[in-house]
Motif scaffolding. Structure first.
Motif, PDB file in Angstrom:
ATOM      1  N   LEU A  99     -17.708 -51.897 -20.010  1.00  0.00           N
ATOM      2  CA  LEU A  99     -18.337 -52.552 -18.861  1.00  0.00           C
ATOM      3  C   LEU A  99     -18.538 -51.569 -17.713  1.00  0.00           C
ATOM      4  O   LEU A  99     -19.542 -51.623 -17.011  1.00  0.00           O
ATOM      5  CB  LEU A  99     -17.510 -53.766 -18.418  1.00  0.00           C
ATOM      6  CG  LEU A  99     -17.690 -54.981 -19.338  1.00  0.00           C
ATOM      7  CD1 LEU A  99     -16.570 -55.990 -19.143  1.00  0.00           C
ATOM      8  CD2 LEU A  99     -19.050 -55.652 -19.085  1.00  0.00           C
ATOM      9  N   TYR A 100     -17.591 -50.661 -17.529  1.00  0.00           N
ATOM     10  CA  TYR A 100     -17.745 -49.645 -16.474  1.00  0.00           C
ATOM     11  C   TYR A 100     -19.026 -48.842 -16.721  1.00  0.00           C
ATOM     12  O   TYR A 100     -19.793 -48.583 -15.803  1.00  0.00           O
ATOM     13  CB  TYR A 100     -16.523 -48.726 -16.432  1.00  0.00           C
ATOM     14  CG  TYR A 100     -16.612 -47.649 -15.379  1.00  0.00           C
ATOM     15  CD1 TYR A 100     -16.343 -47.940 -14.037  1.00  0.00           C
ATOM     16  CD2 TYR A 100     -16.983 -46.341 -15.710  1.00  0.00           C
ATOM     17  CE1 TYR A 100     -16.441 -46.955 -13.059  1.00  0.00           C
ATOM     18  CE2 TYR A 100     -17.080 -45.352 -14.743  1.00  0.00           C
ATOM     19  CZ  TYR A 100     -16.806 -45.660 -13.420  1.00  0.00           C
ATOM     20  OH  TYR A 100     -16.903 -44.688 -12.452  1.00  0.00           O
ATOM     21  N   ARG A 101     -19.258 -48.479 -17.968  1.00  0.00           N
ATOM     22  CA  ARG A 101     -20.486 -47.731 -18.308  1.00  0.00           C
ATOM     23  C   ARG A 101     -21.737 -48.604 -18.183  1.00  0.00           C
ATOM     24  O   ARG A 101     -22.767 -48.164 -17.686  1.00  0.00           O
ATOM     25  CB  ARG A 101     -20.397 -47.167 -19.732  1.00  0.00           C
ATOM     26  CG  ARG A 101     -19.479 -45.968 -19.870  1.00  0.00           C
ATOM     27  CD  ARG A 101     -19.722 -45.245 -21.192  1.00  0.00           C
ATOM     28  NE  ARG A 101     -19.639 -46.121 -22.353  1.00  0.00           N
ATOM     29  CZ  ARG A 101     -18.500 -46.429 -22.979  1.00  0.00           C
ATOM     30  NH1 ARG A 101     -17.347 -45.942 -22.552  1.00  0.00           N
ATOM     31  NH2 ARG A 101     -18.501 -47.221 -24.035  1.00  0.00           N
ATOM     32  N   ASP A 102     -21.625 -49.856 -18.659  1.00  0.00           N
ATOM     33  CA  ASP A 102     -22.793 -50.756 -18.651  1.00  0.00           C
ATOM     34  C   ASP A 102     -23.352 -50.978 -17.251  1.00  0.00           C
ATOM     35  O   ASP A 102     -24.553 -51.159 -17.081  1.00  0.00           O
ATOM     36  CB  ASP A 102     -22.429 -52.127 -19.234  1.00  0.00           C
ATOM     37  CG  ASP A 102     -22.435 -52.115 -20.750  1.00  0.00           C
ATOM     38  OD1 ASP A 102     -22.811 -51.072 -21.323  1.00  0.00           O
ATOM     39  OD2 ASP A 102     -22.072 -53.140 -21.347  1.00  0.00           O
ATOM     40  N   TYR A 103     -22.471 -51.007 -16.246  1.00  0.00           N
ATOM     41  CA  TYR A 103     -22.939 -51.281 -14.887  1.00  0.00           C
ATOM     42  C   TYR A 103     -23.591 -50.049 -14.257  1.00  0.00           C
ATOM     43  O   TYR A 103     -24.033 -50.093 -13.115  1.00  0.00           O
ATOM     44  CB  TYR A 103     -21.818 -51.868 -14.020  1.00  0.00           C
ATOM     45  CG  TYR A 103     -21.717 -53.361 -14.218  1.00  0.00           C
ATOM     46  CD1 TYR A 103     -22.429 -54.240 -13.412  1.00  0.00           C
ATOM     47  CD2 TYR A 103     -20.962 -53.903 -15.254  1.00  0.00           C
ATOM     48  CE1 TYR A 103     -22.382 -55.614 -13.610  1.00  0.00           C
ATOM     49  CE2 TYR A 103     -20.909 -55.271 -15.473  1.00  0.00           C
ATOM     50  CZ  TYR A 103     -21.616 -56.122 -14.645  1.00  0.00           C
ATOM     51  OH  TYR A 103     -21.571 -57.490 -14.851  1.00  0.00           O
ATOM     52  N   GLU A 140     -25.785 -43.156  -7.755  1.00  0.00           N
ATOM     53  CA  GLU A 140     -26.858 -42.187  -8.034  1.00  0.00           C
ATOM     54  C   GLU A 140     -27.507 -42.498  -9.394  1.00  0.00           C
ATOM     55  O   GLU A 140     -28.729 -42.537  -9.519  1.00  0.00           O
ATOM     56  CB  GLU A 140     -26.300 -40.757  -8.078  1.00  0.00           C
ATOM     57  CG  GLU A 140     -25.939 -40.193  -6.728  1.00  0.00           C
ATOM     58  CD  GLU A 140     -27.074 -39.412  -6.072  1.00  0.00           C
ATOM     59  OE1 GLU A 140     -28.198 -39.363  -6.625  1.00  0.00           O
ATOM     60  OE2 GLU A 140     -26.829 -38.865  -4.986  1.00  0.00           O
ATOM     61  N   VAL A 141     -26.655 -42.700 -10.398  1.00  0.00           N
ATOM     62  CA  VAL A 141     -27.146 -42.955 -11.756  1.00  0.00           C
ATOM     63  C   VAL A 141     -27.907 -44.278 -11.810  1.00  0.00           C
ATOM     64  O   VAL A 141     -28.979 -44.374 -12.415  1.00  0.00           O
ATOM     65  CB  VAL A 141     -25.976 -42.969 -12.775  1.00  0.00           C
ATOM     66  CG1 VAL A 141     -26.475 -43.284 -14.176  1.00  0.00           C
ATOM     67  CG2 VAL A 141     -25.258 -41.630 -12.747  1.00  0.00           C
ATOM     68  N   ILE A 142     -27.356 -45.298 -11.171  1.00  0.00           N
ATOM     69  CA  ILE A 142     -28.006 -46.611 -11.161  1.00  0.00           C
ATOM     70  C   ILE A 142     -29.402 -46.512 -10.538  1.00  0.00           C
ATOM     71  O   ILE A 142     -30.387 -47.017 -11.084  1.00  0.00           O
ATOM     72  CB  ILE A 142     -27.145 -47.642 -10.404  1.00  0.00           C
ATOM     73  CG1 ILE A 142     -25.857 -47.927 -11.178  1.00  0.00           C
ATOM     74  CG2 ILE A 142     -27.919 -48.935 -10.156  1.00  0.00           C
ATOM     75  CD1 ILE A 142     -24.801 -48.693 -10.393  1.00  0.00           C
ATOM     76  N   LEU A 143     -29.497 -45.843  -9.392  1.00  0.00           N
ATOM     77  CA  LEU A 143     -30.796 -45.703  -8.721  1.00  0.00           C
ATOM     78  C   LEU A 143     -31.777 -44.925  -9.587  1.00  0.00           C
ATOM     79  O   LEU A 143     -32.966 -45.255  -9.642  1.00  0.00           O
ATOM     80  CB  LEU A 143     -30.618 -45.020  -7.364  1.00  0.00           C
ATOM     81  CG  LEU A 143     -29.927 -45.870  -6.292  1.00  0.00           C
ATOM     82  CD1 LEU A 143     -29.542 -45.013  -5.095  1.00  0.00           C
ATOM     83  CD2 LEU A 143     -30.807 -47.037  -5.849  1.00  0.00           C
ATOM     84  N   LEU A 148     -35.541 -45.659  -8.719  1.00  0.00           N
ATOM     85  CA  LEU A 148     -35.626 -45.719  -7.254  1.00  0.00           C
ATOM     86  C   LEU A 148     -35.123 -44.441  -6.578  1.00  0.00           C
ATOM     87  O   LEU A 148     -35.394 -44.220  -5.396  1.00  0.00           O
ATOM     88  CB  LEU A 148     -34.808 -46.899  -6.715  1.00  0.00           C
ATOM     89  CG  LEU A 148     -35.347 -48.300  -6.981  1.00  0.00           C
ATOM     90  CD1 LEU A 148     -34.400 -49.343  -6.381  1.00  0.00           C
ATOM     91  CD2 LEU A 148     -36.744 -48.482  -6.407  1.00  0.00           C
ATOM     92  N   ARG A 149     -34.384 -43.611  -7.319  1.00  0.00           N
ATOM     93  CA  ARG A 149     -33.710 -42.477  -6.678  1.00  0.00           C
ATOM     94  C   ARG A 149     -34.670 -41.552  -5.937  1.00  0.00           C
ATOM     95  O   ARG A 149     -34.343 -41.005  -4.879  1.00  0.00           O
ATOM     96  CB  ARG A 149     -32.904 -41.683  -7.736  1.00  0.00           C
ATOM     97  CG  ARG A 149     -32.196 -40.425  -7.213  1.00  0.00           C
ATOM     98  CD  ARG A 149     -31.161 -40.753  -6.170  1.00  0.00           C
ATOM     99  NE  ARG A 149     -30.549 -39.592  -5.563  1.00  0.00           N
ATOM    100  CZ  ARG A 149     -31.009 -38.975  -4.464  1.00  0.00           C
ATOM    101  NH1 ARG A 149     -32.136 -39.387  -3.878  1.00  0.00           N
ATOM    102  NH2 ARG A 149     -30.357 -37.946  -3.945  1.00  0.00           N
TER     103      ARG A 149
END
Length: 237
Positions: A99-103, A140-143, A148-149
């Motif tokens: 889950l930590y990775r999935d998010y 950073e990774v999520i964006l 969007l980054r």
């Protein structure tokens, strides 16, 4: 009055990106994939309780208390499942890591209406842009994953700053990174105290995204954004 803005800073969660589904549903789906039956509603309640307790005990992901944000989150996930009746520690560790990775991925996040268009337009208009978010280093990774980054010159998380909104010092760091004085900058976010009031206390302009919630403290109507697309009319004058 014309706002002579140079810098726009942005909150992320529930301003630019939101979760595709409630945490309880995501967690329950992952548990099911590992052969565990847990009720989404119960998990959601457990998560809120555990997240609240962990945030009070170890504010800002345990910064300065010897915790990494990764460990902070793994603990939250495991405790949420324990509170919902899961006892298998090996399964809990596996679930928490997954889950930590999935998010980190766009699998769990979606853009709010108007986000991409508004950010693109703001950049075309020549504003410098940055993120100011009470988030951990995964942001950073999520964006990047959500495409969007590239809109932002900097991404300042509370984990990196060492201070969380509403602390004015995170806004002061953002102003230094963006090379702007407070009166040349505006912050956009969805939380009255952590975004709107905090940025104004730091001397910045601020706009409150109030998607559909009418309640809450009084804010001058010209500072309220019913949707992100309303921002341009407020700053293009």
């Amino acid at each position: 009055a014309m706002l002579r803005l140079r810098l726009l800073t942005w909150d992320v969660k529930d301003t630019l990106l939101r979760l595709r589904q409630p945490v309880g549903q995501s967690y329950a789906a992952e548990a099911r994939a590992q052969g565990l039956q847990v009720q989404p509603e119960a998990l959601g309640r457990s998560f809120r309780e555990v997240y609240g307790a962990q945030s009070r005990r170890f504010p800002n992901y345990g910064h300065g208390q010897g915790l990494s944000s990764r460990q902070w989150w793994l603990d939250v996930v495991k405790q949420s499942f324990r509170l919902s009746g899961v006892r298998d520690e090996a399964a809990l560790t596996k679930l928490a890591e997954k889950l930590y990775r999935d998010y980190c991925s766009s699998h769990n996040w979606e853009m709010l209406p108007g986000a991409a268009e508004t950010l693109s337009r703001c950049r075309q208009l020549g504003f410098r842009m940055g993120v100011v978010s009470n988030f951990d280093s995964r942001l950073e990774v999520i964006l990047s994953q959500c495409n969007l980054r590239h809109h932002f010159e900097f991404v300042l998380t509370s984990e990196a700053a060492g201070f969380a909104k509403p602390d004015r010092r995170i806004f002061e760091q953002a102003l230094r990174l963006g090379g702007a004085r407070p009166e040349q900058a505006a912050h956009i976010g969805d939380d009255y105290s952590r975004d709107y009031r905090a940025a104004r206390a730091a001397g910045m302009h601020s706009f409150l995204l109030r998607a559909g919630q009418g309640e809450g403290p009084q804010v001058p109507p010209e500072h309220v954004l019913p949707t992100l697309s309303h921002l341009l009319a407020r700053i293009e004058k």
